[in-house]
Scaffold this motif. Structure first.
Motif, PDB file in Angstrom:
ATOM      1  N   GLU A  52       0.850  -1.189   0.000  1.00  0.00           N
ATOM      2  CA  GLU A  52       0.000   0.000   0.000  1.00  0.00           C
ATOM      3  C   GLU A  52       0.890   1.244   0.000  1.00  0.00           C
ATOM      4  O   GLU A  52       1.857   1.345   0.780  1.00  0.00           O
ATOM      5  N   LEU A  53       0.609   2.124  -0.902  1.00  0.00           N
ATOM      6  CA  LEU A  53       1.288   3.413  -1.036  1.00  0.00           C
ATOM      7  C   LEU A  53       2.715   3.300  -1.575  1.00  0.00           C
ATOM      8  O   LEU A  53       3.428   4.280  -1.617  1.00  0.00           O
ATOM      9  N   VAL A  54       3.138   2.127  -1.949  1.00  0.00           N
ATOM     10  CA  VAL A  54       4.493   1.964  -2.524  1.00  0.00           C
ATOM     11  C   VAL A  54       4.359   1.197  -3.831  1.00  0.00           C
ATOM     12  O   VAL A  54       3.810   0.093  -3.840  1.00  0.00           O
ATOM     13  N   ARG A  55       4.822   1.808  -4.893  1.00  0.00           N
ATOM     14  CA  ARG A  55       4.787   1.063  -6.153  1.00  0.00           C
ATOM     15  C   ARG A  55       6.053   1.367  -6.966  1.00  0.00           C
ATOM     16  O   ARG A  55       6.693   2.414  -6.780  1.00  0.00           O
ATOM     17  N   THR A  56       6.316   0.460  -7.826  1.00  0.00           N
ATOM     18  CA  THR A  56       7.576   0.531  -8.573  1.00  0.00           C
ATOM     19  C   THR A  56       7.304   0.391 -10.050  1.00  0.00           C
ATOM     20  O   THR A  56       6.562  -0.489 -10.480  1.00  0.00           O
ATOM     21  N   LEU A  57       7.940   1.285 -10.785  1.00  0.00           N
ATOM     22  CA  LEU A  57       7.838   1.303 -12.243  1.00  0.00           C
ATOM     23  C   LEU A  57       9.206   0.914 -12.808  1.00  0.00           C
ATOM     24  O   LEU A  57      10.239   1.378 -12.321  1.00  0.00           O
ATOM     25  N   GLY A  58       9.185   0.072 -13.788  1.00  0.00           N
ATOM     26  CA  GLY A  58      10.454  -0.307 -14.404  1.00  0.00           C
ATOM     27  C   GLY A  58      10.357  -0.248 -15.911  1.00  0.00           C
ATOM     28  O   GLY A  58       9.259  -0.276 -16.470  1.00  0.00           O
ATOM     29  N   GLY A  59      11.506  -0.168 -16.562  1.00  0.00           N
ATOM     30  CA  GLY A  59      11.470  -0.156 -18.008  1.00  0.00           C
ATOM     31  C   GLY A  59      12.850  -0.183 -18.632  1.00  0.00           C
ATOM     32  O   GLY A  59      13.873  -0.140 -17.941  1.00  0.00           O
ATOM     33  N   LYS A  60      12.794  -0.289 -19.936  1.00  0.00           N
ATOM     34  CA  LYS A  60      14.023  -0.366 -20.723  1.00  0.00           C
ATOM     35  C   LYS A  60      14.176   0.933 -21.492  1.00  0.00           C
ATOM     36  O   LYS A  60      13.249   1.388 -22.139  1.00  0.00           O
ATOM     37  N   LEU A  61      15.352   1.543 -21.400  1.00  0.00           N
ATOM     38  CA  LEU A  61      15.563   2.820 -22.056  1.00  0.00           C
ATOM     39  C   LEU A  61      15.468   2.667 -23.572  1.00  0.00           C
ATOM     40  O   LEU A  61      15.984   1.686 -24.133  1.00  0.00           O
ATOM     41  N   ILE A  81      15.728   1.109 -16.191  1.00  0.00           N
ATOM     42  CA  ILE A  81      15.392   2.064 -15.147  1.00  0.00           C
ATOM     43  C   ILE A  81      14.372   1.430 -14.216  1.00  0.00           C
ATOM     44  O   ILE A  81      13.505   0.676 -14.643  1.00  0.00           O
ATOM     45  N   THR A  82      14.555   1.680 -12.947  1.00  0.00           N
ATOM     46  CA  THR A  82      13.566   1.267 -11.954  1.00  0.00           C
ATOM     47  C   THR A  82      13.291   2.481 -11.079  1.00  0.00           C
ATOM     48  O   THR A  82      14.240   3.137 -10.631  1.00  0.00           O
ATOM     49  N   LEU A  83      12.063   2.743 -10.838  1.00  0.00           N
ATOM     50  CA  LEU A  83      11.694   3.929 -10.079  1.00  0.00           C
ATOM     51  C   LEU A  83      10.588   3.540  -9.108  1.00  0.00           C
ATOM     52  O   LEU A  83       9.553   3.007  -9.510  1.00  0.00           O
ATOM     53  N   THR A  84      10.812   3.780  -7.835  1.00  0.00           N
ATOM     54  CA  THR A  84       9.818   3.436  -6.805  1.00  0.00           C
ATOM     55  C   THR A  84       9.259   4.718  -6.219  1.00  0.00           C
ATOM     56  O   THR A  84      10.009   5.644  -5.881  1.00  0.00           O
ATOM     57  N   GLN A  85       7.976   4.731  -6.103  1.00  0.00           N
ATOM     58  CA  GLN A  85       7.280   5.862  -5.485  1.00  0.00           C
ATOM     59  C   GLN A  85       6.691   5.370  -4.166  1.00  0.00           C
ATOM     60  O   GLN A  85       5.977   4.361  -4.144  1.00  0.00           O
ATOM     61  N   ALA A  86       7.043   6.066  -3.092  1.00  0.00           N
ATOM     62  CA  ALA A  86       6.501   5.680  -1.786  1.00  0.00           C
ATOM     63  C   ALA A  86       5.829   6.902  -1.172  1.00  0.00           C
ATOM     64  O   ALA A  86       6.440   7.958  -1.044  1.00  0.00           O
ATOM     65  N   ASP A  87       4.586   6.708  -0.826  1.00  0.00           N
ATOM     66  CA  ASP A  87       3.814   7.805  -0.219  1.00  0.00           C
ATOM     67  C   ASP A  87       3.926   7.649   1.284  1.00  0.00           C
ATOM     68  O   ASP A  87       3.123   6.973   1.933  1.00  0.00           O
ATOM     69  N   LEU A  88       4.960   8.249   1.831  1.00  0.00           N
ATOM     70  CA  LEU A  88       5.257   8.080   3.254  1.00  0.00           C
ATOM     71  C   LEU A  88       4.665   9.225   4.049  1.00  0.00           C
ATOM     72  O   LEU A  88       4.157  10.205   3.483  1.00  0.00           O
ATOM     73  N   LYS A  89       4.777   9.079   5.350  1.00  0.00           N
ATOM     74  CA  LYS A  89       4.201  10.117   6.212  1.00  0.00           C
ATOM     75  C   LYS A  89       4.846  11.466   5.914  1.00  0.00           C
ATOM     76  O   LYS A  89       4.183  12.493   5.905  1.00  0.00           O
ATOM     77  N   GLN A  90       6.109  11.439   5.696  1.00  0.00           N
ATOM     78  CA  GLN A  90       6.824  12.702   5.484  1.00  0.00           C
ATOM     79  C   GLN A  90       6.646  13.220   4.067  1.00  0.00           C
ATOM     80  O   GLN A  90       7.169  14.271   3.721  1.00  0.00           O
ATOM     81  N   GLY A  91       5.956  12.468   3.235  1.00  0.00           N
ATOM     82  CA  GLY A  91       5.727  12.917   1.873  1.00  0.00           C
ATOM     83  C   GLY A  91       6.059  11.824   0.879  1.00  0.00           C
ATOM     84  O   GLY A  91       6.470  10.718   1.242  1.00  0.00           O
ATOM     85  N   ILE A  92       5.837  12.160  -0.373  1.00  0.00           N
ATOM     86  CA  ILE A  92       6.146  11.179  -1.418  1.00  0.00           C
ATOM     87  C   ILE A  92       7.638  11.230  -1.714  1.00  0.00           C
ATOM     88  O   ILE A  92       8.202  12.320  -1.936  1.00  0.00           O
ATOM     89  N   ILE A  93       8.248  10.104  -1.717  1.00  0.00           N
ATOM     90  CA  ILE A  93       9.655  10.038  -2.114  1.00  0.00           C
ATOM     91  C   ILE A  93       9.790   9.087  -3.284  1.00  0.00           C
ATOM     92  O   ILE A  93       8.968   8.197  -3.483  1.00  0.00           O
ATOM     93  N   TYR A  94      10.831   9.342  -4.042  1.00  0.00           N
ATOM     94  CA  TYR A  94      11.123   8.491  -5.197  1.00  0.00           C
ATOM     95  C   TYR A  94      12.532   7.936  -5.045  1.00  0.00           C
ATOM     96  O   TYR A  94      13.460   8.648  -4.607  1.00  0.00           O
ATOM     97  N   GLU A  95      12.660   6.701  -5.382  1.00  0.00           N
ATOM     98  CA  GLU A  95      13.980   6.060  -5.376  1.00  0.00           C
ATOM     99  C   GLU A  95      14.085   5.199  -6.620  1.00  0.00           C
ATOM    100  O   GLU A  95      13.062   4.766  -7.165  1.00  0.00           O
ATOM    101  N   GLY A  96      15.278   4.957  -6.980  1.00  0.00           N
ATOM    102  CA  GLY A  96      15.446   4.043  -8.096  1.00  0.00           C
ATOM    103  C   GLY A  96      16.848   4.080  -8.646  1.00  0.00           C
ATOM    104  O   GLY A  96      17.778   4.601  -8.008  1.00  0.00           O
ATOM    105  N   ASN A  97      16.971   3.520  -9.796  1.00  0.00           N
ATOM    106  CA  ASN A  97      18.287   3.482 -10.413  1.00  0.00           C
ATOM    107  C   ASN A  97      18.154   3.289 -11.910  1.00  0.00           C
ATOM    108  O   ASN A  97      17.101   2.879 -12.412  1.00  0.00           O
ATOM    109  N   ILE A  98      19.234   3.642 -12.569  1.00  0.00           N
ATOM    110  CA  ILE A  98      19.364   3.334 -13.999  1.00  0.00           C
ATOM    111  C   ILE A  98      20.652   2.547 -14.126  1.00  0.00           C
ATOM    112  O   ILE A  98      21.733   3.014 -13.721  1.00  0.00           O
TER     113      ILE A  98
END
Lengths: 981, 142
Positions: free
Chosen positions: B75-84, B92-109
């Motif tokens: 819940e509130l955390v999802r990850t998007l991935g793809g090929k450039l 590329i992988t990009l995770t969006q987490a809707d945390l108490k302190q706000g939405i943060i994004y993490e990931g890597n290429i």
């Protein structure tokens, strides 16, 4: 019970059986720190990974279905316990319960998935992880590929390692001395129970795998502090666990006696953590304590804590310390303690392989307290050591049973030899040998005595020797020191030594006297020492003269070479040297070059070498020599003499016989004048104060008189259009000033003229003076002496028809000369006179010839003069009116009567001699000139043709004197004296 | 009609070519950090698998990738991935987490062909950055 009901019951039972057999699922989940917010979930039962970089980057975004590990409970337990111990210092719960994982915050958890499924990952690996993901929201799983690891223990190691990556840690790597990475994974050191490797290196084969602070894979100089990394901010609050036991006496944890036993446990959570336990003894008691680190089998398998145990009393006095080097647990056995409070202090410690940094983990303390009961008196003792080295001391401890109140010790060979204290210390044994120790105890009623024969063995110290015994170093040289007499050595101080732990070392680079000590240890472990002082001497400085290495000397001269600064010298090679063992030598080389090495040695024995490269060349040895500006002169004249002697003369004595002045003592006497022709010697003696050199230069000066040219003309005046002749004399050759009326004759010393008007003829006569004395010390060895003369020929117009003489000839006829002539017409001729001359200039009347009817005449001259080689003939005709006309001059060369086939002229000769001879046939002629002693001075062989022929010879190379000329032509030969002026 | 189709085809081709260049340049960039345009991240998480997505950066860099994964992790955390699009070996992988302190994004290429990689992170003030690094600072094998 219906069938259905039976079947349901049966299926439930079957399900329970299957569920039980599957084992793992039935076991209670493990939690290392229940309730902790931070969770590392060890997932063994399979998992489908979705929504991670693993999926998007390696599996096309698709789920990765990972099979269960297949591990048994025992294997799961192994992995769990190893990882739990690794993460024991931290507030992280290592769990096998997925519910615990799910309950944790996404940024405070990590799933470690143990699975054999690895076909989706393209590389060979035992595990793989994304860095720093424990505290992040993504990639919340790392993998341990069980199929690649072999056993559960390795999986446990890999689990802690990969989890460490998620907690920000990089690898610990190995580097060489050049800081080049030699291994991505630090494989640790040592073996056995204390063998160590970093968790973030590779520790599959090591017993102790610890968090470490050694170099990371970034650089040999970048130390990765694992503990700081795990507790760093990115991990969202991962910290050390709260300390479970106080660190000092005041906060010590009391041990509760259960009967006579006690036990407890604790965690050394940081490398400054000390856990202290407390016990109170009501009676004098023996106490036994055992502290074991958490382990996964004996002996201390996979323990992380190397235990240090210290027993203290209530005043803090240490009663016993135990930190065994080769094992990880610690203990105290049979420690007899008086009633009172005691404290057991436990902490992690270092060992031979690890520094103590990561010596953290759980331990268990157990113990027994045994009351000390009265026992029969029985003397007993124990020594702190029974085998020592000479000079060492031993402490003795009373181990007597009963209650002795006095003690009498006898230490044979020891100092002191006796003692009455209970536990005598520092009994020193000065000599090697085997000694007995006797202890007699007394409890007020009874004695007990016991002698321990051969109890103490004292070994001699090794006798060390250092060679050389009196070493020294000169300047920057080195010297080698060799120690003998032991098995291992240690030199000190290290300064100036290239090694310190080998028997042979080299002293290099000291600048003052330095004393070195070598400690040598023998097979008994006894250590002896030996000192040696290496004396430092300043380097020998040799001063050489000449200072340059390359020295050019004069051949045949002695040149001094010198070296100073040393006491003894050795020159090598000795060739050409006056001696080879002094500082100053003289070198004399006749030719070539030679390289000399001079080695000097000073009083300290220091030596140094310098070098001379001596090149000999011809130069200034003392030799008199002169230089004259002209060695051929025309008198009277003066020549300039200068000194060209070699060497360094300081005085000169000149002698100029025939010259003015006749002597001189000047170095350069200047002009010396000669007034008479001749050949003059010059001598010079020079001296340099030691040596002198005299040289005579015979015939250095050749002087000839100036020529006096005379010109004679037979008829003066001369009819215009007539021919006449001018005869020259007084020189060797002449140079006429040009005039159109000159008809150059065949003879240089006479000339025919047909002046059209009165004309004055000028001529310059020369004498060549050569000085071929063979010296190369004159500026000019040739001079032309000359004189200029003139004659005026008056020309008048004559009206008569000139006489025409068709021919006039004169030829030798036997011992006479036949003259013949014929007039074209002779009517106008009144008088005919045949004239003869010996020099072609001065003619005398030979015969007045009567005029005949016939125009042809002849006359035979029989008035030959002995020795005259040449006669000149002419006609003098007087025409009507008194006019005189002359015929051409005919020259007749007279063949010598004795040597009719050869003529030599002139004789005496100055330079050029003409040789006339008749060859009977074509062939060769040989000509040679010898001086009077018979030395060959000149020789020539040349081709001849039949008939008369001339040959000119330049005899200027002969010194003035008398010589013998020998000529051979065919079978004819002649030897005749010639005089060289 | 034909002209219109050709124009569309040309525009698509041009767009695709432009995106490729941008992606290749990303791997060659000498910039240490590149900020992603604010507000451009939220919408891309609506992309479906197979969809081409553009991630626009403040400096003009555009990262185009074809979505291969869009998963709710929890819940509130999802990850998007793809090929450039510009580099098929880069993911590329990009995770969006809707945390108490706000939405943060993490990931890597991560490039599979080179050691070049980018870490995607959310700074404290909320800006999402691409940080150039090396692959071994993101992913560790063994």
């Amino acid at each position: 019970m219906t069938f259905n009901c039976f079947m349901k019951t049966y299926l439930r039972f079957l399900f329970l059986i299957v569920f039980f057999i599957s084992g793992r699922l039935l076991a209670q989940p493990y939690n290392s720190l229940p309730g902790a917010q931070h969770v590392i979930f060890l997932d063994f039962d399979g998992y489908t990974v979705t929504g991670t970089s693993w999926n998007s980057s390696y599996n096309g975004g698709n789920p990765i279905v990972c099979a269960a590990s297949g591990y048994t409970d025992a294997q799961v337990s192994t992995v769990f316990n190893m990882m739990a111990e690794d993460y024991r210092p931290f507030n992280i719960n290592i769990t096998t319960d997925e519910n615990v994982y799910n309950a944790a915050s996404i940024q405070q958890r990590m799933r470690v998935l143990f699975t054999p499924t690895k076909n989706w990952y393209p590389q060979s690996a035992g595990g793989v992880a994304y860095l720093s993901t424990f505290g992040s929201v993504s990639n919340k799983v790392c993998f341990i590929f069980t199929s690649a690891l072999g056993n559960a223990s390795n999986a446990g190691e890999a689990g802690s390692h990969e989890a460490g990556h998620t907690l920000t840690l990089q690898h610990h790597s190995e580097f060489n001395a050049l800081c080049e990475k030699t291994n991505e994974y630090n494989s640790g050191t040592g073996s056995g129970e204390t063998g160590w490797a970093p968790i973030m290196g590779v520790g599959y084969t090591k017993n102790m795998t610890l968090w470490s602070d050694v170099a990371s894979n970034f650089s040999c100089t970048y130390m990765q502090d694992d503990l700081a990394g795990i507790t760093s901010a990115p991990n969202n609050g991962v910290a050390y666990r709260a300390d479970d036991h106080g660190n000092d006496i005041s906060s010590a944890t009391p041990l509760v006696l259960m009967g006579n036993a006690f036990s407890d446990s604790g965690i050394i959570g940081t490398n400054t953590d000390v856990d202290v336990f407390h016990i109170t003894l009501a009676t004098k008691s023996y106490i036994n304590i055992q502290v074991n680190p958490w382990n996964w089998g004996s002996p201390n398998t996979k323990a992380n804590l190397d235990v240090s145990l210290v027993v203290k009393n209530s005043t803090g006095q240490i009663m016993r310390t135990h930190e065994p080097l080769n094992v990880l647990n610690a203990w105290v056995n049979n420690l007899l303690l008086e009633p009172g409070d005691y404290y057991f202090q436990i902490k992690g410690t270092a060992n031979a392989n690890q520094s103590g940094y990561g010596s953290l983990g759980k331990y268990y303390i157990t113990g027994l307290v045994t009351a000390a009961l009265p026992m029969p008196l029985a003397a007993s003792l124990v020594a702190s050591d029974t085998v020592i080295c000479k000079g060492a001391s031993i402490d003795f401890f009373d181990q007597s049973e009963g209650s002795p109140s006095s003690w009498t010790w006898t230490f044979t060979g020891g100092t002191p030899a006796t003692s009455n204290v209970q536990n005598p210390v520092n009994i020193m044994y000065a000599n090697a040998g085997t000694y007995a120790v006797k202890l007699t105890v007394f409890d007020g009623l009874t004695n007990s005595s016991r002698t321990y024969n051969n109890y103490i063995r004292v070994n001699n110290l090794p006798t060390l020797n250092i060679v050389p015994s009196n070493p020294y170093i000169c300047g920057n040289n080195t010297t080698t020191l060799m120690a003998t007499g032991a098995l291992s050595y240690q030199w000190s101080p290290a300064g100036g030594l290239i090694n310190t732990n080998l028997p042979r070392t080299t002293v290099n680079g000291i600048s003052e006297n330095t004393t070195y000590t070598v400690l040598g240890t023998d097979v008994n472990g006894c250590t002896g020492s030996k000192e040696v002082t290496v004396q430092y001497f300043p380097p020998l400085q040799l001063i050489k003269s000449p200072a340059t290495e390359r020295v050019i000397v004069c051949r045949y001269d002695s040149t001094e070479l010198s070296v100073s600064g040393a006491e003894n010298y050795t020159w090598s090679p000795g060739t050409g040297l006056s001696n080879t063992n002094t500082g100053n030598v003289k070198v004399r080389l006749d030719e070539g070059s030679r390289f000399y090495t001079v080695t000097g040695t000073d009083a300290n024995g220091c030596s140094a070498s310098v070098y001379f490269s001596v090149l000999a060349r011809a130069c200034d040895s003392l030799a008199a020599n002169v230089f004259v500006d002209s060695s051929a002169i025309c008198t009277p004249t003066c020549v300039m003499f200068t000194d060209s002697s070699t060497g360094h003369p300081t005085s000169w004595h000149w002698s100029f016989p025939g010259g003015t002045p006749a002597t001189s003592s000047l170095q350069n006497p200047g002009l010396v004048c000669y007034t008479a022709p001749g050949s003059y010697d010059v001598s010079l003696t020079v001296s340099d104060g030691v040596d002198f050199s005299t040289r005579v230069f015979p015939g250095l000066i050749v002087a000839a008189d100036m020529p006096v040219v005379t010109m004679t003309a037979p008829v003066i005046p001369l009819c215009k259009g007539d021919t006449s002749g001018i005869k020259l004399n007084g020189a060797q050759y002449y140079m006429w000033s040009f005039d159109p009326s000159l008809i150059f004759p065949a003879f240089p010393d006479s000339i025919r003229i047909i002046p059209q008007d009165t004309t004055t003829y000028y001529v310059k006569g020369f004498i060549n003076v050569f000085n071929n004395n063979g010296y190369n010390n004159s500026g000019n060895s040739f001079v032309q002496c000359s004189d200029t003369e003139s004659i005026r020929i008056n020309v008048v117009n004559c009206s008569t028809v000139p006489l025409k003489i068709l021919y006039f000839t004169a030829v030798q006829n036997g011992e006479a000369v036949l003259t013949q002539w014929k007039f074209a017409e002779q009517e106008s001729v009144n008088d005919i006179v045949l004239e003869r001359s010996l020099d072609g200039i001065h003619f005398e009347t030979l015969q007045q010839v009567m005029k005949s009817q016939n125009d042809s005449y002849h006359w035979v001259d029989k008035k030959m003069i002995a020795g005259t080689p040449i006669y000149y003939y002419r006609l003098r005709c007087q025409l009507e009116g008194g006019r005189m006309i002359y015929s051409d001059i005919e020259k007749v060369r007279i063949q010598n009567k004795n040597n009719p086939w050869v003529s030599i002229r002139p004789n005496p000769v100055i330079n050029i001699m003409e040789l006339g001879f008749i060859a009977d046939k074509n062939g060769q002629a040989s000509l040679s000139i010898h001086d009077m002693p018979g030395k060959l001075m000149y020789k020539e062989t040349f081709e001849t043709i039949k008939g008369y022929q001339d040959k000119k010879m330049n005899l200027s190379s002969l010194l003035p004197g008398v010589y013998l000329l020998h000529l051979q032509v065919g079978e004819k030969q002649i030897t005749q004296k010639i005089i060289r002026l | 009609m034909t002209k219109t189709l050709l124009s569309i085809a040309f525009a698509l081709f041009f767009f695709s070519a432009s995106a490729q260049i941008q992606d290749q340049d990303l791997l060659k960039t000498d910039k240490h950090e590149i900020a992603i345009k604010p507000g451009k991240l939220v919408n891309i998480f609506n992309a479906k698998k197979g969809e081409l997505v553009k991630l626009e950066c403040v400096d003009g860099t555009t990262i185009s990738f074809t979505v291969n994964m869009n998963v709710w992790n929890q819940e509130l955390v999802r990850t998007l991935g793809g090929k450039l699009e510009g580099n098929k070996e880069t993911f590329i992988t990009l995770t969006q987490a809707d945390l108490k302190q706000g939405i943060i994004y993490e990931g890597n290429i991560i490039s599979h062909k080179s050691n070049i990689a980018f870490k995607i992170f959310t700074a404290k003030e909320g800006t999402v950055y691409l940080q150039k690094t090396t692959k071994d600072n993101i992913l560790v094998t063994d």
